[in-house]
Motif scaffolding. Structure first.
Motif, PDB file in Angstrom:
ATOM      1  N   PRO A  70      -3.414  -4.031  -1.086  1.00 31.66           N
ATOM      2  CA  PRO A  70      -2.248  -4.597  -1.779  1.00 31.66           C
ATOM      3  C   PRO A  70      -2.348  -4.579  -3.303  1.00 31.66           C
ATOM      4  CG  PRO A  70      -3.629  -6.365  -0.950  1.00 31.66           C
ATOM      5  CD  PRO A  70      -4.199  -5.071  -0.395  1.00 31.66           C
ATOM      6  N   ALA A  71      -3.530  -4.295  -3.844  1.00 30.87           N
ATOM      7  CA  ALA A  71      -3.690  -4.198  -5.294  1.00 30.87           C
ATOM      8  C   ALA A  71      -3.754  -2.747  -5.768  1.00 30.87           C
ATOM      9  CB  ALA A  71      -4.953  -4.960  -5.740  1.00 30.87           C
ATOM     10  N   LEU A  72      -3.481  -1.803  -4.880  1.00 29.74           N
ATOM     11  CA  LEU A  72      -3.542  -0.383  -5.227  1.00 29.74           C
ATOM     12  C   LEU A  72      -2.540  -0.055  -6.323  1.00 29.74           C
ATOM     13  CD1 LEU A  72      -4.537   2.532  -4.610  1.00 29.74           C
ATOM     14  CD2 LEU A  72      -2.706   2.651  -2.891  1.00 29.74           C
ATOM     15  N   ARG A  73      -2.967   0.788  -7.274  1.00 29.21           N
ATOM     16  CA  ARG A  73      -2.094   1.294  -8.319  1.00 29.21           C
ATOM     17  C   ARG A  73      -1.925   2.804  -8.127  1.00 29.21           C
ATOM     18  NH1 ARG A  73      -1.734  -3.339  -8.307  1.00 29.21           N
ATOM     19  NH2 ARG A  73      -2.020  -4.842 -10.009  1.00 29.21           N
ATOM     20  N   PRO A  74      -0.722   3.330  -8.330  1.00 28.49           N
ATOM     21  CA  PRO A  74      -0.516   4.776  -8.133  1.00 28.49           C
ATOM     22  C   PRO A  74      -1.453   5.631  -8.963  1.00 28.49           C
ATOM     23  CG  PRO A  74       1.591   3.650  -8.367  1.00 28.49           C
ATOM     24  CD  PRO A  74       0.534   2.634  -8.663  1.00 28.49           C
ATOM     25  N   GLU A  75      -1.730   5.206 -10.186  1.00 30.82           N
ATOM     26  CA  GLU A  75      -2.599   6.012 -11.047  1.00 30.82           C
ATOM     27  C   GLU A  75      -4.037   6.063 -10.538  1.00 30.82           C
ATOM     28  OE1 GLU A  75      -1.955   1.943 -13.092  1.00 30.82           O
ATOM     29  OE2 GLU A  75      -0.757   3.427 -11.963  1.00 30.82           O
TER      30      GLU A  75
ATOM     31  N   THR B 176       0.835  -1.208   0.000  1.00 35.08           N
ATOM     32  CA  THR B 176       0.000   0.000   0.000  1.00 35.08           C
ATOM     33  C   THR B 176       0.862   1.247   0.000  1.00 35.08           C
ATOM     34  OG1 THR B 176      -1.737  -1.170   1.231  1.00 35.08           O
ATOM     35  CG2 THR B 176      -1.810   1.243   1.238  1.00 35.08           C
ATOM     36  N   VAL B 177       1.833   1.275   0.889  1.00 35.14           N
ATOM     37  CA  VAL B 177       2.702   2.446   1.016  1.00 35.14           C
ATOM     38  C   VAL B 177       3.533   2.644  -0.250  1.00 35.14           C
ATOM     39  CG1 VAL B 177       4.732   3.304   2.248  1.00 35.14           C
ATOM     40  CG2 VAL B 177       2.763   2.447   3.526  1.00 35.14           C
ATOM     41  N   ALA B 178       4.030   1.571  -0.836  1.00 37.13           N
ATOM     42  CA  ALA B 178       4.837   1.695  -2.047  1.00 37.13           C
ATOM     43  C   ALA B 178       4.021   2.309  -3.184  1.00 37.13           C
ATOM     44  CB  ALA B 178       5.377   0.329  -2.459  1.00 37.13           C
ATOM     45  N   ALA B 179       2.781   1.857  -3.342  1.00 33.18           N
ATOM     46  CA  ALA B 179       1.933   2.414  -4.397  1.00 33.18           C
ATOM     47  C   ALA B 179       1.618   3.881  -4.128  1.00 33.18           C
ATOM     48  CB  ALA B 179       0.639   1.605  -4.505  1.00 33.18           C
ATOM     49  N   ALA B 180       1.338   4.208  -2.873  1.00 28.60           N
ATOM     50  CA  ALA B 180       1.019   5.594  -2.531  1.00 28.60           C
ATOM     51  C   ALA B 180       2.211   6.512  -2.758  1.00 28.60           C
ATOM     52  CB  ALA B 180       0.548   5.680  -1.080  1.00 28.60           C
TER      53      ALA B 180
ATOM     54  N   VAL C 183       0.832  12.651  -4.358  1.00 31.31           N
ATOM     55  CA  VAL C 183       1.201  12.501  -2.945  1.00 31.31           C
ATOM     56  C   VAL C 183       2.541  13.199  -2.740  1.00 31.31           C
ATOM     57  CG1 VAL C 183       1.811  10.897  -1.102  1.00 31.31           C
ATOM     58  CG2 VAL C 183      -0.081  10.361  -2.655  1.00 31.31           C
ATOM     59  N   HIS C 184       2.509  14.292  -1.990  1.00 36.35           N
ATOM     60  CA  HIS C 184       3.737  15.050  -1.742  1.00 36.35           C
ATOM     61  C   HIS C 184       4.541  14.431  -0.609  1.00 36.35           C
ATOM     62  CE1 HIS C 184       6.136  18.223   0.248  1.00 36.35           C
ATOM     63  NE2 HIS C 184       6.397  18.589  -0.985  1.00 36.35           N
ATOM     64  N   ARG C 185       3.881  14.124   0.478  1.00 35.90           N
ATOM     65  CA  ARG C 185       4.549  13.549   1.645  1.00 35.90           C
ATOM     66  C   ARG C 185       3.660  12.456   2.217  1.00 35.90           C
ATOM     67  NH1 ARG C 185       8.389  15.706   5.043  1.00 35.90           N
ATOM     68  NH2 ARG C 185       8.111  17.753   4.074  1.00 35.90           N
ATOM     69  N   LEU C 186       4.271  11.340   2.610  1.00 40.67           N
ATOM     70  CA  LEU C 186       3.530  10.236   3.202  1.00 40.67           C
ATOM     71  C   LEU C 186       4.056   9.998   4.609  1.00 40.67           C
ATOM     72  CD1 LEU C 186       2.343   6.962   1.611  1.00 40.67           C
ATOM     73  CD2 LEU C 186       3.623   6.864   3.756  1.00 40.67           C
ATOM     74  N   LEU C 187       3.129   9.867   5.540  1.00 41.96           N
ATOM     75  CA  LEU C 187       3.468   9.638   6.942  1.00 41.96           C
ATOM     76  C   LEU C 187       2.731   8.408   7.436  1.00 41.96           C
ATOM     77  CD1 LEU C 187       4.850  10.800   9.550  1.00 41.96           C
ATOM     78  CD2 LEU C 187       2.634  11.888  10.038  1.00 41.96           C
ATOM     79  N   VAL C 188       3.463   7.443   7.962  1.00 48.54           N
ATOM     80  CA  VAL C 188       2.865   6.268   8.581  1.00 48.54           C
ATOM     81  C   VAL C 188       2.793   6.497  10.085  1.00 48.54           C
ATOM     82  CG1 VAL C 188       3.245   3.827   9.154  1.00 48.54           C
ATOM     83  CG2 VAL C 188       3.498   4.620   6.791  1.00 48.54           C
ATOM     84  N   VAL C 189       1.662   6.159  10.671  1.00 49.91           N
ATOM     85  CA  VAL C 189       1.483   6.235  12.119  1.00 49.91           C
ATOM     86  C   VAL C 189       1.429   4.811  12.655  1.00 49.91           C
ATOM     87  CG1 VAL C 189       0.014   7.018  14.011  1.00 49.91           C
ATOM     88  CG2 VAL C 189       0.224   8.409  11.939  1.00 49.91           C
ATOM     89  N   SER C 190       2.413   4.441  13.436  1.00 47.19           N
ATOM     90  CA  SER C 190       2.454   3.086  13.986  1.00 47.19           C
ATOM     91  C   SER C 190       3.381   3.034  15.179  1.00 47.19           C
ATOM     92  CB  SER C 190       2.927   2.076  12.935  1.00 47.19           C
ATOM     93  OG  SER C 190       2.914   0.756  13.461  1.00 47.19           O
TER      94      SER C 190
END
Length: 212
Positions: A112-117, A42-46, A52-59
């Protein structure tokens, strides 16, 4: 929509995806690897999405933090309040403190099947709306929630979240985006995502389970 700052909460692996137990084998460690792989893909596609300028994971999971940080992803621990919506709000607050004039968005971590486009198309469709959301494949949950600059994200994820987000004034977005809508909670969901094409990390975890 202008490029957004995106928050993706990831649960502690021992608590994640309880209805998916057994999909990668009976070993609890295998289940944890699958939950982590879903987040990785998911994160790789995003991260590959143009909007997406900046991605932040909360964990607060140490393995999630170690692995995603090693992959170049910023991870912050959960805030003082428990729960998924609190994690989204905490992440949005962290992002807004840095760049208050930027739209924010909240994405589920089990796509897990997310595509960036697909993500780009959904974020573009949210342009002009104060808040908007993409319902999941079943039409009852939420895969993505967006908030324009200066607008509170007001996340309401959970059972029946699509109706809750609509009732709160968020606009439902129309578009195919099958990978974006295909969250994975059960083995049937995972099989449906497999038909769309899983990301590499999830495929790798599931490969030893495949029958000849």
């Amino acid at each position: 929509m202008d490029p957004v700052d995106l928050v993706v909460p990831v649960k502690r692996l021992v608590e994640a995806k309880t209805r998916l137990r057994g999909a990668a084998g009976d070993d609890p460690a295998a289940h944890a690897r699958l939950a982590l792989a879903l987040a990785h893909d998911t994160v790789a596609a995003a991260r590959a999405a143009r909007l997406v300028h900046r991605l932040l994971v909360v964990s607060s999971d140490p393995v999630v933090t170690l692995e995603l940080t090693a992959a170049g992803v910023e991870v912050v621990p959960d805030g003082p309040e428990p729960g998924l919506n609190a994690a989204y709000s905490h992440g949005a607050a962290v992002l807004r403190a840095r760049r208050p004039g930027v739209p924010v968005a909240a994405l589920q971590a089990d796509l897990p099947a997310l595509r960036p486009e697909e993500l780009d198309a959904a974020l573009a469709a949210a342009t002009g709306f104060a808040r908007a959301f993409v319902a999941d494949a079943d039409g009852t949950g939420t895969a993505l929630l967006t908030a324009a600059a200066g607008v509170d994200l007001d996340p309401r994820f959970g059972v029946g979240s699509a109706a809750d987000h609509a009732a709160s004034g968020a606009v439902p977005l129309v578009g195919e985006w099958p990978g974006l809508r295909r969250d994975v909670d059960t083995p049937a969901d995972l099989a449906a995502a497999g038909l769309l094409g899983l990301g590499g990390r999830t495929r790798g975890v599931l490969a030893p389970c495949a029958h000849p």
